[in-house]
Design a protein around this motif. Sequence first.
Motif, PDB file in Angstrom:
ATOM      1  N   SER A 131       2.367  14.032  -0.585  1.00 19.08           N
ATOM      2  CA  SER A 131       3.087  13.153  -1.519  1.00 19.08           C
ATOM      3  C   SER A 131       4.591  13.334  -1.383  1.00 19.08           C
ATOM      4  N   GLN A 172      -0.885  11.090   6.086  1.00 19.72           N
ATOM      5  CA  GLN A 172      -2.236  10.829   5.576  1.00 19.72           C
ATOM      6  C   GLN A 172      -3.278  11.530   6.436  1.00 19.72           C
ATOM      7  N   ASN A 179       5.650  11.622   1.875  1.00 17.83           N
ATOM      8  CA  ASN A 179       5.660  10.166   1.706  1.00 17.83           C
ATOM      9  C   ASN A 179       6.871   9.715   0.904  1.00 17.83           C
ATOM     10  N   SER A 239       0.883   4.038  -3.006  1.00 14.70           N
ATOM     11  CA  SER A 239       0.532   5.429  -2.727  1.00 14.70           C
ATOM     12  C   SER A 239       1.660   6.389  -3.092  1.00 14.70           C
ATOM     13  N   SER A 289       0.827  -1.208   0.000  1.00 10.90           N
ATOM     14  CA  SER A 289       0.000   0.000   0.000  1.00 10.90           C
ATOM     15  C   SER A 289       0.860   1.256   0.000  1.00 10.90           C
ATOM     16  N   VAL A 290       1.999   1.218   0.688  1.00  9.66           N
ATOM     17  CA  VAL A 290       2.916   2.360   0.664  1.00  9.66           C
ATOM     18  C   VAL A 290       3.459   2.561  -0.743  1.00  9.66           C
ATOM     19  N   ASP A 295       3.839   8.610  -5.191  1.00  8.98           N
ATOM     20  CA  ASP A 295       3.639   9.308  -6.464  1.00  8.98           C
ATOM     21  C   ASP A 295       5.002   9.616  -7.073  1.00  8.98           C
ATOM     22  N   PHE A 313       3.986   7.850   7.590  1.00  7.93           N
ATOM     23  CA  PHE A 313       2.972   7.716   6.543  1.00  7.93           C
ATOM     24  C   PHE A 313       1.582   7.980   7.109  1.00  7.93           C
TER      25      PHE A 313
END
Length: 167
Positions: free
Chosen positions: A131, A117, A134, A56, A52-53, A58, A113
Amino acid sequence: IGAALLMQWLGLSAALGAFFAGVVLADSDYRHQLERDLEPFKAMLLGLFFISVGMSLDFNVIADSPVVIAASAIGLLLIKGLVLLGIGRIFGLSLPSNFWFACLISQAGEFGFVLFQFAGAEGLMTPSLVSQGNAIIAISMATTPILLVAYDKLASAKINSDVKTGE
């Protein structure tokens, strides 16, 4: 479930409630039973987290400002590494152990993270800033194996030079 629902009712993240419940249960009499029950799922959940990291992340943000992202990740590693070296010195670690300690945990943690979020969801940070944060966390985490290999190479070179000089 109750802690997650309570946190959500208070307007906070349900994940935060689950985290607090985990912290409380980790220090309870039920800790050993919980560890046995969750052991089969540990690798799967860890894999799911990192998938999932990765999903996510970008890469356009990194491509748009690679210097800023790289400089921020390096700055994070340097500042945290220096703080850890100071902590290691306070606790009396030998110099090699102190550098090993700093290399092991100088990266940002996974909880970053979650915080980014949450800050993005609450409107405290723009989506582009989330973004970027992250990306910085992910890059700093990816450098840990590189730092450990570099430490091993430098430490073995130092040991070999000490052996040759007789120190």
